[in-house]
Design a protein around this motif. Structure first.
Motif, PDB file in Angstrom:
ATOM      1  N   MET A   1      -0.501  -5.698   1.640  1.00 47.59           N
ATOM      2  CA  MET A   1       0.577  -6.019   0.706  1.00 47.59           C
ATOM      3  C   MET A   1       0.066  -5.908  -0.733  1.00 47.59           C
ATOM      4  N   LEU A   2       0.961  -5.456  -1.599  1.00 47.50           N
ATOM      5  CA  LEU A   2       0.637  -5.337  -3.017  1.00 47.50           C
ATOM      6  C   LEU A   2       1.803  -5.889  -3.836  1.00 47.50           C
ATOM      7  N   TYR A   3       1.487  -6.466  -4.984  1.00 41.64           N
ATOM      8  CA  TYR A   3       2.534  -6.921  -5.900  1.00 41.64           C
ATOM      9  C   TYR A   3       2.905  -5.772  -6.833  1.00 41.64           C
ATOM     10  N   ILE A   4       4.186  -5.406  -6.812  1.00 39.74           N
ATOM     11  CA  ILE A   4       4.668  -4.229  -7.526  1.00 39.74           C
ATOM     12  C   ILE A   4       5.736  -4.644  -8.530  1.00 39.74           C
ATOM     13  N   THR A   5       5.572  -4.243  -9.778  1.00 36.39           N
ATOM     14  CA  THR A   5       6.580  -4.512 -10.805  1.00 36.39           C
ATOM     15  C   THR A   5       7.723  -3.521 -10.728  1.00 36.39           C
ATOM     16  N   GLU A   6       7.403  -2.230 -10.546  1.00 36.95           N
ATOM     17  CA  GLU A   6       8.457  -1.214 -10.503  1.00 36.95           C
ATOM     18  C   GLU A   6       7.904   0.080  -9.914  1.00 36.95           C
ATOM     19  N   ILE A   7       8.801   0.839  -9.316  1.00 37.64           N
ATOM     20  CA  ILE A   7       8.513   2.191  -8.834  1.00 37.64           C
ATOM     21  C   ILE A   7       9.656   3.072  -9.325  1.00 37.64           C
ATOM     22  N   TYR A   8       9.348   4.145 -10.021  1.00 41.61           N
ATOM     23  CA  TYR A   8      10.396   4.979 -10.591  1.00 41.61           C
ATOM     24  C   TYR A   8       9.853   6.388 -10.832  1.00 41.61           C
ATOM     25  N   ILE A  51       2.266  -1.483   2.006  1.00 46.42           N
ATOM     26  CA  ILE A  51       1.940  -0.110   1.634  1.00 46.42           C
ATOM     27  C   ILE A  51       2.941   0.857   2.243  1.00 46.42           C
ATOM     28  N   ASP A  52       3.377   0.603   3.477  1.00 47.68           N
ATOM     29  CA  ASP A  52       4.376   1.473   4.100  1.00 47.68           C
ATOM     30  C   ASP A  52       5.684   1.468   3.323  1.00 47.68           C
ATOM     31  N   ASN A  53       6.108   0.300   2.834  1.00 52.76           N
ATOM     32  CA  ASN A  53       7.326   0.227   2.015  1.00 52.76           C
ATOM     33  C   ASN A  53       7.173   1.045   0.740  1.00 52.76           C
ATOM     34  N   ILE A  54       6.001   0.940   0.120  1.00 51.76           N
ATOM     35  CA  ILE A  54       5.742   1.690  -1.118  1.00 51.76           C
ATOM     36  C   ILE A  54       5.795   3.185  -0.843  1.00 51.76           C
ATOM     37  N   LEU A  55       5.154   3.610   0.240  1.00 53.38           N
ATOM     38  CA  LEU A  55       5.132   5.035   0.574  1.00 53.38           C
ATOM     39  C   LEU A  55       6.529   5.549   0.886  1.00 53.38           C
ATOM     40  N   ASP A  56       7.354   4.733   1.544  1.00 53.77           N
ATOM     41  CA  ASP A  56       8.732   5.135   1.826  1.00 53.77           C
ATOM     42  C   ASP A  56       9.498   5.389   0.527  1.00 53.77           C
ATOM     43  N   ARG A  57       9.317   4.505  -0.447  1.00 56.25           N
ATOM     44  CA  ARG A  57      10.016   4.662  -1.717  1.00 56.25           C
ATOM     45  C   ARG A  57       9.506   5.879  -2.480  1.00 56.25           C
ATOM     46  N   VAL A  58       8.219   6.144  -2.385  1.00 56.02           N
ATOM     47  CA  VAL A  58       7.656   7.339  -3.008  1.00 56.02           C
ATOM     48  C   VAL A  58       8.253   8.598  -2.392  1.00 56.02           C
ATOM     49  N   GLU A  59       8.333   8.644  -1.079  1.00 53.97           N
ATOM     50  CA  GLU A  59       8.877   9.820  -0.411  1.00 53.97           C
ATOM     51  C   GLU A  59      10.340  10.048  -0.787  1.00 53.97           C
ATOM     52  N   GLN A  60      11.095   8.966  -0.965  1.00 47.22           N
ATOM     53  CA  GLN A  60      12.499   9.103  -1.340  1.00 47.22           C
ATOM     54  C   GLN A  60      12.664   9.719  -2.734  1.00 47.22           C
ATOM     55  N   LEU A  61      11.684   9.501  -3.590  1.00 46.12           N
ATOM     56  CA  LEU A  61      11.775  10.015  -4.967  1.00 46.12           C
ATOM     57  C   LEU A  61      11.356  11.482  -5.072  1.00 46.12           C
ATOM     58  N   GLN A  76      -6.002  -5.430  -7.743  1.00 47.85           N
ATOM     59  CA  GLN A  76      -5.431  -5.773  -6.434  1.00 47.85           C
ATOM     60  C   GLN A  76      -6.254  -5.129  -5.317  1.00 47.85           C
ATOM     61  N   ASP A  77      -6.595  -5.922  -4.329  1.00 51.28           N
ATOM     62  CA  ASP A  77      -7.554  -5.525  -3.298  1.00 51.28           C
ATOM     63  C   ASP A  77      -7.155  -4.268  -2.535  1.00 51.28           C
ATOM     64  N   LYS A  78      -5.882  -4.073  -2.293  1.00 47.53           N
ATOM     65  CA  LYS A  78      -5.428  -2.983  -1.431  1.00 47.53           C
ATOM     66  C   LYS A  78      -5.139  -1.688  -2.178  1.00 47.53           C
ATOM     67  N   VAL A  79      -5.461  -1.636  -3.467  1.00 56.35           N
ATOM     68  CA  VAL A  79      -5.116  -0.442  -4.237  1.00 56.35           C
ATOM     69  C   VAL A  79      -5.861   0.788  -3.723  1.00 56.35           C
ATOM     70  N   GLY A  80      -7.096   0.618  -3.274  1.00 55.99           N
ATOM     71  CA  GLY A  80      -7.851   1.754  -2.744  1.00 55.99           C
ATOM     72  C   GLY A  80      -7.181   2.350  -1.523  1.00 55.99           C
ATOM     73  N   GLU A  81      -6.652   1.482  -0.663  1.00 60.40           N
ATOM     74  CA  GLU A  81      -5.947   1.952   0.526  1.00 60.40           C
ATOM     75  C   GLU A  81      -4.661   2.675   0.150  1.00 60.40           C
ATOM     76  N   LEU A  82      -3.931   2.142  -0.822  1.00 59.12           N
ATOM     77  CA  LEU A  82      -2.706   2.799  -1.281  1.00 59.12           C
ATOM     78  C   LEU A  82      -3.012   4.182  -1.828  1.00 59.12           C
ATOM     79  N   VAL A  83      -4.009   4.291  -2.675  1.00 65.29           N
ATOM     80  CA  VAL A  83      -4.367   5.582  -3.266  1.00 65.29           C
ATOM     81  C   VAL A  83      -4.754   6.584  -2.181  1.00 65.29           C
ATOM     82  N   GLN A  84      -5.552   6.140  -1.212  1.00 67.33           N
ATOM     83  CA  GLN A  84      -5.973   7.038  -0.142  1.00 67.33           C
ATOM     84  C   GLN A  84      -4.784   7.536   0.678  1.00 67.33           C
ATOM     85  N   LYS A  85      -3.829   6.660   0.956  1.00 69.65           N
ATOM     86  CA  LYS A  85      -2.664   7.071   1.750  1.00 69.65           C
ATOM     87  C   LYS A  85      -1.776   8.030   0.967  1.00 69.65           C
ATOM     88  N   LEU A  86      -1.700   7.849  -0.329  1.00 72.96           N
ATOM     89  CA  LEU A  86      -0.964   8.809  -1.150  1.00 72.96           C
ATOM     90  C   LEU A  86      -1.659  10.172  -1.131  1.00 72.96           C
TER      91      LEU A  86
END
Length: 212
Positions: A1-8, A51-61, A76-86
């Motif tokens: 899980m990551l704390y996200i202010t916005e995705i756009y 991270i899956d929710n974030i990736l879903d929103r990225v794919e929609q854009l 944030q601890d999981k940022v490395g995992e997010l970057v790798q999945k992207l």
């Protein structure tokens, strides 16, 4: 899980990628307090997303260029995992960081855009200059300049660490606090092989507009 202010999705307004369509993932929270910060709203706001929710929103854009920013994303601890999945999705990933945390927390396959804070930011004492040795030629270093004293400090740092030979070096003005023509003149006079940038998104939209 990551704390996200916005995705756009917007136009990339800074770095050598300026002008290209880009998805921005703005992580919440920052452990710096720069005097000229333009994203203070990210310090405490945000939703907890998987991270899956974030990736879903990225794919929609529907865009292949993605920037992970903040706040300070490396806090944030999981940022490395997010970057790798992207990266695994085939995205070109930019990571914008304040330069006070270990840039190797994220993959070297990403493009790390690392600030080195100048004195007027009141955060220059937080710079972790050991990060310079970790830079790759695809990374970028950014100095945000508020006045001539900042420029002279940045020039000394660039020469001392031979930054021009390590990666792309960028300078920009603190928006509204330093004349762009003055910075351009200082760069030309110095002979440095660096790139001046202007925050494109603040010229297209109001500087207070969020989500652009």
């Amino acid at each position: 899980m990551l704390y996200i202010t916005e995705i756009y999705k917007s136009l990339q307004g800074e770095s050598t990628w300026s002008g290209l369509a880009c998805i921005f993932i703005r992580l919440s929270g920052c452990n710096l307090r720069c005097s000229w910060c333009d994203t203070e709203y990210s310090f405490t706001s945000g939703d907890k997303l998987s991270i899956d929710n974030i990736l879903d929103r990225v794919e929609q854009l529907n865009c292949d260029l993605v920037e992970v920013t903040g706040g300070e994303p490396l806090a944030q601890d999981k940022v490395g995992e997010l970057v790798q999945k992207l990266l695994d999705l085939g995205k070109t990933v930019l990571v914008e960081t304040g330069g006070h945390m270990d840039i190797n927390l994220v993959s070297k396959e990403s493009i790390r855009i690392m600030d080195i804070k100048c004195p007027a930011s009141k955060m220059s004492h937080k710079n972790d200059l050991k990060n310079i040795a970790k830079l790759t030629p695809k990374d970028e270093v950014k100095f945000v300049i508020q006045n001539k004293e900042d420029f002279l400090w940045a020039e000394k740092t660039i020469r001392e660490y031979k930054l021009e030979k390590k990666c792309t070096v960028i300078m920009s003005t603190v928006f509204g606090l330093m004349d762009r023509e003055e910075l351009a003149g200082l760069i030309l006079q110095s002979g440095l092989n660096i790139r001046m940038q202007i925050q494109l998104h603040k010229l297209i939209w109001s500087e207070d507009t969020k989500g652009v």
